[in-house]
Design a protein around this motif. Structure first.
Motif, PDB file in Angstrom:
ATOM      1  N   ALA A 114       0.817  -1.211   0.000  1.00 14.59           N
ATOM      2  CA  ALA A 114       0.000   0.000   0.000  1.00 14.59           C
ATOM      3  C   ALA A 114       0.851   1.261   0.000  1.00 14.59           C
ATOM      4  O   ALA A 114       0.445   2.295  -0.536  1.00 14.59           O
ATOM      5  N   LYS A 115       2.012   1.191   0.594  1.00  9.87           N
ATOM      6  CA  LYS A 115       2.889   2.369   0.639  1.00  9.87           C
ATOM      7  C   LYS A 115       3.576   2.592  -0.705  1.00  9.87           C
ATOM      8  O   LYS A 115       4.035   3.699  -1.001  1.00  9.87           O
ATOM      9  N   LEU A 116       3.657   1.524  -1.515  1.00  9.77           N
ATOM     10  CA  LEU A 116       4.278   1.630  -2.842  1.00  9.77           C
ATOM     11  C   LEU A 116       3.242   1.753  -3.951  1.00  9.77           C
ATOM     12  O   LEU A 116       3.598   2.024  -5.105  1.00  9.77           O
ATOM     13  N   ARG A 117       1.969   1.491  -3.617  1.00 14.27           N
ATOM     14  CA  ARG A 117       0.876   1.491  -4.590  1.00 14.27           C
ATOM     15  C   ARG A 117       1.103   0.454  -5.690  1.00 14.27           C
ATOM     16  O   ARG A 117       0.786   0.659  -6.853  1.00 14.27           O
ATOM     17  N   MET A 118       1.661  -0.641  -5.319  1.00 13.11           N
ATOM     18  CA  MET A 118       1.820  -1.806  -6.197  1.00 13.11           C
ATOM     19  C   MET A 118       1.853  -3.037  -5.310  1.00 13.11           C
ATOM     20  O   MET A 118       2.188  -2.951  -4.128  1.00 13.11           O
ATOM     21  N   ALA A 119       1.518  -4.206  -5.861  1.00 10.03           N
ATOM     22  CA  ALA A 119       1.388  -5.396  -5.023  1.00 10.03           C
ATOM     23  C   ALA A 119       1.882  -6.626  -5.763  1.00 10.03           C
ATOM     24  O   ALA A 119       2.007  -6.640  -6.996  1.00 10.03           O
ATOM     25  N   LYS A 120       2.191  -7.654  -4.988  1.00  8.76           N
ATOM     26  CA  LYS A 120       2.503  -8.958  -5.564  1.00  8.76           C
ATOM     27  C   LYS A 120       1.214  -9.510  -6.202  1.00  8.76           C
ATOM     28  O   LYS A 120       0.121  -9.250  -5.685  1.00  8.76           O
ATOM     29  N   PRO A 121       1.277 -10.231  -7.283  1.00  5.46           N
ATOM     30  CA  PRO A 121       2.483 -10.815  -7.907  1.00  5.46           C
ATOM     31  C   PRO A 121       3.080  -9.967  -9.036  1.00  5.46           C
ATOM     32  O   PRO A 121       3.866 -10.494  -9.830  1.00  5.46           O
ATOM     33  N   ASP A 122       2.731  -8.684  -9.126  1.00  2.80           N
ATOM     34  CA  ASP A 122       3.236  -7.848 -10.216  1.00  2.80           C
ATOM     35  C   ASP A 122       4.763  -7.798 -10.216  1.00  2.80           C
ATOM     36  O   ASP A 122       5.396  -7.681  -9.158  1.00  2.80           O
ATOM     37  N   ARG A 123       5.340  -7.828 -11.393  1.00  2.85           N
ATOM     38  CA  ARG A 123       6.795  -7.740 -11.511  1.00  2.85           C
ATOM     39  C   ARG A 123       7.316  -6.440 -10.915  1.00  2.85           C
ATOM     40  O   ARG A 123       8.426  -6.394 -10.369  1.00  2.85           O
ATOM     41  N   GLY A 124       6.518  -5.392 -11.011  1.00  2.00           N
ATOM     42  CA  GLY A 124       6.980  -4.074 -10.597  1.00  2.00           C
ATOM     43  C   GLY A 124       7.442  -4.006  -9.153  1.00  2.00           C
ATOM     44  O   GLY A 124       8.443  -3.345  -8.837  1.00  2.00           O
ATOM     45  N   ILE A 125       6.726  -4.697  -8.263  1.00  2.00           N
ATOM     46  CA  ILE A 125       7.094  -4.603  -6.846  1.00  2.00           C
ATOM     47  C   ILE A 125       8.399  -5.354  -6.574  1.00  2.00           C
ATOM     48  O   ILE A 125       9.208  -4.932  -5.746  1.00  2.00           O
ATOM     49  N   PHE A 126       8.633  -6.450  -7.317  1.00  3.13           N
ATOM     50  CA  PHE A 126       9.896  -7.165  -7.166  1.00  3.13           C
ATOM     51  C   PHE A 126      11.048  -6.353  -7.762  1.00  3.13           C
ATOM     52  O   PHE A 126      12.154  -6.306  -7.212  1.00  3.13           O
ATOM     53  N   GLU A 127      10.788  -5.714  -8.910  1.00  2.00           N
ATOM     54  CA  GLU A 127      11.804  -4.868  -9.513  1.00  2.00           C
ATOM     55  C   GLU A 127      12.157  -3.705  -8.603  1.00  2.00           C
ATOM     56  O   GLU A 127      13.327  -3.306  -8.500  1.00  2.00           O
ATOM     57  N   HIS A 128      11.156  -3.153  -7.929  1.00  2.00           N
ATOM     58  CA  HIS A 128      11.397  -2.052  -6.994  1.00  2.00           C
ATOM     59  C   HIS A 128      12.300  -2.518  -5.848  1.00  2.00           C
ATOM     60  O   HIS A 128      13.232  -1.803  -5.456  1.00  2.00           O
ATOM     61  N   LEU A 129      12.041  -3.696  -5.309  1.00  2.00           N
ATOM     62  CA  LEU A 129      12.861  -4.215  -4.205  1.00  2.00           C
ATOM     63  C   LEU A 129      14.307  -4.403  -4.653  1.00  2.00           C
ATOM     64  O   LEU A 129      15.241  -4.010  -3.953  1.00  2.00           O
ATOM     65  N   LEU A 130      14.497  -5.017  -5.840  1.00  2.00           N
ATOM     66  CA  LEU A 130      15.861  -5.244  -6.339  1.00  2.00           C
ATOM     67  C   LEU A 130      16.590  -3.926  -6.556  1.00  2.00           C
ATOM     68  O   LEU A 130      17.772  -3.794  -6.214  1.00  2.00           O
ATOM     69  N   ARG A 131      15.874  -2.960  -7.103  1.00  2.00           N
ATOM     70  CA  ARG A 131      16.485  -1.663  -7.382  1.00  2.00           C
ATOM     71  C   ARG A 131      16.762  -0.891  -6.092  1.00  2.00           C
ATOM     72  O   ARG A 131      17.828  -0.284  -5.932  1.00  2.00           O
ATOM     73  N   GLU A 132      15.811  -0.911  -5.168  1.00  2.00           N
ATOM     74  CA  GLU A 132      15.930  -0.152  -3.918  1.00  2.00           C
ATOM     75  C   GLU A 132      17.133  -0.608  -3.101  1.00  2.00           C
ATOM     76  O   GLU A 132      17.831   0.207  -2.479  1.00  2.00           O
ATOM     77  N   TYR A 133      17.403  -1.920  -3.102  1.00  2.00           N
ATOM     78  CA  TYR A 133      18.462  -2.449  -2.235  1.00  2.00           C
ATOM     79  C   TYR A 133      19.641  -3.005  -3.025  1.00  2.00           C
ATOM     80  O   TYR A 133      20.469  -3.736  -2.471  1.00  2.00           O
ATOM     81  N   ASN A 134      19.695  -2.655  -4.311  1.00  2.00           N
ATOM     82  CA  ASN A 134      20.843  -3.017  -5.147  1.00  2.00           C
ATOM     83  C   ASN A 134      21.104  -4.520  -5.115  1.00  2.00           C
ATOM     84  O   ASN A 134      22.234  -4.978  -4.904  1.00  2.00           O
ATOM     85  N   LEU A 135      20.050  -5.297  -5.347  1.00  2.00           N
ATOM     86  CA  LEU A 135      20.141  -6.748  -5.323  1.00  2.00           C
ATOM     87  C   LEU A 135      20.065  -7.302  -6.746  1.00  2.00           C
ATOM     88  O   LEU A 135      19.420  -6.713  -7.620  1.00  2.00           O
ATOM     89  N   SER A 136      20.703  -8.447  -6.946  1.00  2.00           N
ATOM     90  CA  SER A 136      20.547  -9.189  -8.189  1.00  2.00           C
ATOM     91  C   SER A 136      19.572 -10.328  -7.944  1.00  2.00           C
ATOM     92  O   SER A 136      19.571 -10.929  -6.854  1.00  2.00           O
ATOM     93  N   PRO A 137      18.723 -10.661  -8.921  1.00  2.00           N
ATOM     94  CA  PRO A 137      17.746 -11.748  -8.708  1.00  2.00           C
ATOM     95  C   PRO A 137      18.410 -13.047  -8.262  1.00  2.00           C
ATOM     96  O   PRO A 137      17.868 -13.775  -7.421  1.00  2.00           O
ATOM     97  N   GLU A 138      19.598 -13.339  -8.847  1.00  2.00           N
ATOM     98  CA  GLU A 138      20.282 -14.597  -8.527  1.00  2.00           C
ATOM     99  C   GLU A 138      20.756 -14.656  -7.079  1.00  2.00           C
ATOM    100  O   GLU A 138      21.081 -15.733  -6.580  1.00  2.00           O
ATOM    101  N   GLU A 139      20.800 -13.498  -6.403  1.00  2.00           N
ATOM    102  CA  GLU A 139      21.276 -13.448  -5.015  1.00  2.00           C
ATOM    103  C   GLU A 139      20.161 -13.694  -4.009  1.00  2.00           C
ATOM    104  O   GLU A 139      20.422 -13.730  -2.810  1.00  2.00           O
ATOM    105  N   CYS A 140      18.908 -13.846  -4.486  1.00  2.00           N
ATOM    106  CA  CYS A 140      17.748 -13.806  -3.585  1.00  2.00           C
ATOM    107  C   CYS A 140      16.975 -15.117  -3.555  1.00  2.00           C
ATOM    108  O   CYS A 140      16.887 -15.845  -4.554  1.00  2.00           O
ATOM    109  N   ILE A 141      16.394 -15.400  -2.405  1.00  2.00           N
ATOM    110  CA  ILE A 141      15.412 -16.470  -2.232  1.00  2.00           C
ATOM    111  C   ILE A 141      14.173 -15.836  -1.601  1.00  2.00           C
ATOM    112  O   ILE A 141      14.279 -15.083  -0.623  1.00  2.00           O
ATOM    113  N   PHE A 142      12.994 -16.142  -2.161  1.00  2.00           N
ATOM    114  CA  PHE A 142      11.740 -15.521  -1.725  1.00  2.00           C
ATOM    115  C   PHE A 142      10.792 -16.585  -1.202  1.00  2.00           C
ATOM    116  O   PHE A 142      10.587 -17.624  -1.828  1.00  2.00           O
ATOM    117  N   LEU A 143      10.185 -16.338  -0.027  1.00  2.00           N
ATOM    118  CA  LEU A 143       9.219 -17.259   0.569  1.00  2.00           C
ATOM    119  C   LEU A 143       7.865 -16.569   0.690  1.00  2.00           C
ATOM    120  O   LEU A 143       7.774 -15.467   1.251  1.00  2.00           O
TER     121      LEU A 143
END
Length: 545
Positions: A466-495
């Motif tokens: 709600a604070k980002l005005r986007m929600a899962k499962p949209d790609r946008g919210i995952f892209e925002h997380l990766l960009r915000e914290y300088n993460l690569s997808p290969e570095e992450c595990i999601f539960l």
């Protein structure tokens, strides 16, 4: 000072001369003693010096008299420390990480003063310790004195706790606030000094590296936590928290060449069963906490050492070895991303409605038409406000208007954090992983519920739909997380507990684990970290805050 006053100090100066200028290999003649006393403005005669040396003998200072030809040499026989003992002490001082280089040099100088100048010079030449890491905190002794003074007075203390930054500087921890604790013990372990204290906020014992403590102040409050400290049995507390092999122990068996028995005894003690299998091979059985650090230690001994029992430890060791190989060829896991509902917190809306007195039919209606409705997803995306959503539902379902008022009147009990969630997040952080929270949540509801989530402060970042005005499962919210914290997808595990959200993460290359059963999902997480990630090293002792 008048000469008569110097005369009164004759016996002390005589002892000083014996201490500094004589030892078992170097003596002084009577003439040399008289000359040295004269340099101190003290007149002396042979007869009086004989009496003085007899007095030193009677007091416990052995004066050795050795006749060489027509000359008698006098020297001090017994000292508080032998040369060998002082060599050990000086080496300990020089190699201690706890002591600064400056303080090590000061203490070494004081220790050498306990020897004659001949032995002192040889001692200084011998002790050349290089390559030792030394602490940079010059205020340690002030902190130690203040802590001991407070314990002696049965008082609490306050202090600032620091941590190392990337510039190799000790800086104040991010929380910034002073610690107010009750000190109970000082412990030396693994070349560091630690304070064991009772924390009234957490109602338990905590431990702190003394070299990271600054600005200690003794307070006027009486210490708390005595029963907690006594119940802890400090030796057990230290063993469980200080040891790199700390944890629940089990009996394991190792087969190795007999030349390896030394390292095992040095590390784990003599309390082990040793059986000779052949002329060159031993089977060693002992109790140890089976941790990644233990596996790493075994690995360091080479391929001729292997665990043979129990079988599950053999399997874990094999997975650990596979993880080492994989870590040198694949991307390491850097971050674990958690959903909240049904993963770290229990979204207990069913029980919540039972507590409100809703009947079974009303509960089913709310599940189908309120909680799991498209309008609720609009709340998650901040496309509507809570007030607007309630009004919409009242207009659409007027028979349930009173139930809606009760449902949204005070929903603090709608969710509760699982009891193990904080420990899970903390263990991952202690092992060096970054932890992020990514949740679909209405804005107002999250602000109220999150006050009862004890793990959010441990996370590296929290993203609320709600604070980002986007929600899962949209790609946008995952892209925002990766960009915000300088993460690569290969570095992450999601539960997450929803398959569609996991698919959204996987579309970007993020590994995903569906949480149908928490215990099973977390076991799978640890298995993946074991194979793919930087398998957890133990948290440095003293970082328990």
């Amino acid at each position: 000072m008048a000469k008569s006053l110097y005369q009164k100090l004759k016996l002390l100066y005589l002892l000083k001369i014996f201490r500094e200028d004589t030892d078992e290999n170097h003596g002084l003649s009577m003439e040399e003693i008289i000359k040295k006393l004269a340099l101190c403005n003290i007149e002396a005669e042979r007869k009086s010096l004989y009496d003085d040396m007899d007095m030193l003998d009677q007091f416990g200072y052995e004066i050795i008299r050795q006749k060489i030809g027509h000359t008698t040499l006098y020297s001090l026989g017994n000292r508080e420390f032998s040369v060998g003992e002082l060599k050990l002490l000086v080496d300990a001082v020089q190699s201690s990480r706890f002591l600064t280089k400056k303080k090590s040099e000061e203490l070494t100088e004081k220790l050498t003063q306990l020897l004659s100048r001949y032995d002192a010079s040889s001692l200084k030449r011998q002790v050349q310790v290089t390559g030792r890491v030394k602490t940079m905190n010059e205020t340690i002794f002030i902190s130690v004195d203040s802590i001991y003074a407070a314990m002696s007075n049965n008082h609490t203390i306050s202090f600032e706790y620091h941590e190392w930054n990337e510039n190799r500087r000790l800086v104040l921890r991010k929380d910034g606030h002073k610690k107010h604790i009750s000190p109970w013990a000082m412990v030396w372990d693994n070349e560091f000094y630690y304070l064991v204290a009772y924390d009234p906020e957490r109602k338990g014992l905590r431990h702190y590296r003394v070299d990271k403590i600054k600005h200690v102040n003794e307070e006027e409050f009486i210490r708390e936590g005595k029963d907690c400290f006594l119940d802890a049995e400090i030796e057990t507390y230290v063993e469980q928290r200080f040891s790199m092999f700390a944890g629940e122990k089990e009996l394991i068996s190792i087969e190795c060449p007999k030349r390896y028995i030394g390292p095992f005894i040095d590390r784990f003690g003599e309390d082990m069963h040793i059986r000779k299998l052949d002329e060159d091979t031993l089977r060693i059985s002992f109790h140890v906490a089976v941790t990644p650090v233990f596996f790493g230690w075994i690995t360091g001994l080479g391929d001729q050492v292997r665990i043979v029992e129990p079988k599950h430890v053999v399997s874990d060791m094999a997975m650990f070895g596979a993880g080492i190989c994989k870590r040198h060829s694949e991307q390491k896991v850097r971050a674990v991303i958690f959903d909240l509902g049904m993963v770290l917190v229990d979204f207990r809306y069913h029980d919540y409605m039972i507590d409100l007195g809703f009947d079974a039919e009303t509960i089913r209606f709310f599940e189908d038409n309120i909680v799991l409705s498209p309008k609720w997803l609009e709340l998650d995306r901040a496309l509507t406000t809570e007030e607007e959503a309630i009004q919409y539902w009242k207009t659409t379902y007027p028979l349930y208007a009173s139930f809606l008022d009760r449902f949204f009147e005070d929903y603090t009990e709608m969710v509760v954090a699982y009891s193990d969630s904080k420990a899970l997040v903390k263990s991952l952080r202690d092992c060096g992983y970054e932890v992020y929270l990514l949740t679909n949540y209405p804005d107002k509801m999250y602000d109220i519920h999150s006050k009862c989530f004890p793990f959010t402060e441990l996370a590296n970042g929290v993203l609320v739909s709600a604070k980002l005005r986007m929600a899962k499962p949209d790609r946008g919210i995952f892209e925002h997380l990766l960009r915000e914290y300088n993460l690569s997808p290969e570095e992450c595990i999601f539960l997450d507990d929803r398959e569609e959200n996991i698919k959204g993460a996987r579309s970007l290359g993020i590994r995903g684990i569906v949480v149908n059963h928490r215990e099973e999902a977390f076991r799978k997480l640890f298995d993946e970290l074991l194979v793919l990630g930087k398998y957890g090293e133990p948290a440095p002792f003293g970082e328990t805050d």
